[in-house]
Structure formats: C-alpha cells, structure tokens
Design an enzyme around this catalytic site. Sequence first.
Site, PDB file in Angstrom:
ATOM      1  N   SER A   1      25.858  54.993  48.432  1.00 20.02           N
ATOM      2  CA  SER A   1      25.343  53.102  49.151  1.00 20.02           C
ATOM      3  C   SER A   1      23.877  53.355  49.593  1.00 20.02           C
ATOM      4  O   SER A   1      22.948  53.775  47.949  1.00 20.02           O
ATOM      5  CB  SER A   1      26.248  53.575  50.403  1.00 20.02           C
ATOM      6  OG  SER A   1      25.432  52.854  51.361  1.00 20.02           O
TER       7      SER A   1
ATOM      8  N   HIS B   1      28.416  50.806  46.962  1.00 21.64           N
ATOM      9  CA  HIS B   1      27.460  49.657  48.547  1.00 21.64           C
ATOM     10  C   HIS B   1      26.882  48.666  48.020  1.00 21.64           C
ATOM     11  O   HIS B   1      25.577  48.840  48.097  1.00 21.64           O
ATOM     12  CB  HIS B   1      27.649  50.287  49.510  1.00 21.64           C
ATOM     13  CG  HIS B   1      28.617  51.301  50.042  1.00 21.64           C
ATOM     14  ND1 HIS B   1      28.693  52.286  51.516  1.00 21.64           N
ATOM     15  CD2 HIS B   1      30.197  51.431  50.136  1.00 21.64           C
ATOM     16  CE1 HIS B   1      30.013  53.172  51.320  1.00 21.64           C
ATOM     17  NE2 HIS B   1      30.320  52.247  50.456  1.00 21.64           N
TER      18      HIS B   1
ATOM     19  N   ASP C   1      31.679  57.302  54.280  1.00 18.69           N
ATOM     20  CA  ASP C   1      32.826  56.514  53.458  1.00 18.69           C
ATOM     21  C   ASP C   1      32.795  56.913  52.345  1.00 18.69           C
ATOM     22  O   ASP C   1      32.034  58.047  51.899  1.00 18.69           O
ATOM     23  CB  ASP C   1      32.396  54.709  52.817  1.00 18.69           C
ATOM     24  CG  ASP C   1      33.405  54.328  52.178  1.00 18.69           C
ATOM     25  OD1 ASP C   1      34.435  54.642  52.102  1.00 18.69           O
ATOM     26  OD2 ASP C   1      33.133  53.680  51.922  1.00 18.69           O
TER      27      ASP C   1
END
Length: 381
Positions: A197, A225, A321
């Site tokens: 991310s 992401h 995540d």
Amino acid sequence: MVVDDALVVRGIVSRWLQEERGVEVVATHRSAKGGLDDLFRVRPDVLILDIEMPDMDGVTALPLFLSKQPGLAVIVASTLTRRNAELSIRCLSLGAMDCLAKPQTSGEMTSTNDFRRELIDRVRALGGRAVARARRQGEPAPPPIAPRTRPAVSEVLNDPAQRSGPPDNSFLRRSNEPLRVRKMPAIVPRALVIGSSTGGPQALAVLFAGIKPLLPRVPVLVTQHMPPSFTTILAEHLGRVAGVPCHEPVDGEHIHAGTIYVAPGGKHMKVAQSAEGPVVRITDEPPVNFCKPAVDPLFYSARDLWGNHLLAVVLTGMGSDGARGALAIAEAGGAVIAQDEETSVVWGMPGATAHAGACSAILPLNSIAPQLVSIVTGERR
C-alpha cells in the site's frame, strides 16, 4: 500544508483536517510557489500537493519541496485520468510517499467519505512517521494540540460497525510482545503473491529489479492499494523494471509463469483452479479492510489454490490488510516474508503480518529480493 489551486478543494480538505484531533493545518496555498516560499516558516510534516496548477505543476514542484525540506512526507492528489495517473506514478519515483485520486467535482468532494477517510488516514500515518523520526533525531516535539469536542472523522469511519470485512484484530500479538519467526519451509513455491500500500510502488520497483532470475519460474500476482488508471500505469512501469509481461488481468485469464499480474483498481483479484489450470478471478465484491482491491482476498484464494507451494510478501503499507491472509498461508505451510519497520514508509501491513506470527523472515527491502530468488531457485541461504 495544502497546496491546490482550487479554492473549494483547499477549503474542504483544510476543514476535514482541522476537525481531526492532533492534526493542524499550518498553511494553505493556491500555487506551488506560494508553498515553497512559506516552507521554511511553517515546516510542515505532511504536504498535500495538487498535480495540475497553472504556475508550476506538481511534478516540477515536488523536487523543489524535497530539496528545501528533505524528508517531507508528500501526498500527491489528482483527479482520476490516465495523464494524471502517469504524473502521479512519476511523482512517486521522485520521492512522493503516496498518491490519491481526488473526486472529479466539488459536489462529489463534499459527498464522498472514501476520499476523506483515505486522505486523513494517510496524513495521520505519514505525519506520525515524521514526528517519530524527529524525536529519534533529538528535535523538540511539536506542542500539543487541544482536543476537539466532536469525535474525529477517523474515529467515526474506522468504527468496526462501518467496516467491510472482519473488524477483530485479536489475532495480532501485542506490540510489546517479541515477534515470533517461523522456520522457512523447504518446499519450492509455484507462485509468488505480493501485497502493498503506502510506499508500495517504490518498494515494488526495487523488488522487481532484484528478482529477475526467478520470474521465468513462477507467476507473480500483486495487489497494490490504488484506484483505477493508477494500477494500469503501475503495471506498465513494473513491466519495464522487471523486463517481463506485466498487466491488469481480465476475469478468467490463465496464469502463467514469467508474467506479473496486477490487481485492477476498484476490483478484487483472486485465483482459482479451472479445467485448463490456474486462472485469475476479478470480482466486484464489497471492500475488505476498507480496500478494493484488497490483499486478503488474493492471499486466501492463493492459499486455497497452491497450498504450501506458495510464497507471499507483505510490503510497506497502512492498516492490517494481508495479515490474516498471510497467516492462513503460513498455517498451510507456505512461506511469508514481511518488510522490516526501518525500511517501510509505514509499518502497518507488514507490522501486522509480523505480529500475527505469520512470517518466516522480516527483512529490509533490499534483502527481500535475494531471499526470494534463493527460495524459488531452491538455493536456500
């Protein structure tokens, strides 16, 4: 500091941030020149920088900001177009730490919670990193900011009742407990899956430059992401770095060694078994951990498909995540490697993976590629 030529954007973003406990907007400017002239006076921890401005665009201004204040955390914000996606990826290569897609209109800006939450989460994560670095270097801590009477938007939006996916992080060890590292499995993997991310595009470029020897042997699947268009440009960039085909796959596409598959923005990427072999599944299911694409759906489905013949990497990023999926891979006998805290822009995702007890190694970014090559080629170190 907020630098954006649109008065409405400056006003809305400033108001959002000022409503947050512990966050202070020290300056707003309609031009990059104004921000540069004011930089020494206000010394911001985080800069939110627009790309398209009349006097000097963000790509031109970014190196000037970083040269005047090394270590400044820059978040590039731009509307969702291919050109702006290309410029945003360019900014990441020049030293920006993250990029966000702004809503197209002021009406969308005021009505969306997604952009607001993403922006605030990044400001908090990158600002906290900057403050921690300053304290390590012996600089005085900033004065405390008086708490506000109303709850911060991050507290509201991060309420478990409003979260897509399991809200319970009890599977994580406490941060003060020693990290437990598993023994590295001896089985040669058949696939490599990667989650990242904030700071991920830069980390992925470093990683792919170093793993070229293993790429002909296994397929590589990446969830980063990012919004639509941004992931398309990211895939093109990573393909040039790696020297192998790299793209956003379509649903049902067959998976082959020597190819990199990047999850398309706004969709989840999973894998499944077909009569002809492994295939990609692109789904439009709800966000997981507030993310779409999310890492956990890829990791869980890869675990189901490849079992213990799987190698997973969790790179820099906010939140947790990928930690649950990584733990599932580890418990199935696969290998998991996380980026260490020192080299991560934000040690959220890799830190959560480490504290979940999923890792067989926790390594600096530059050490991950040699380890992956040795694992895939069977030449264990």
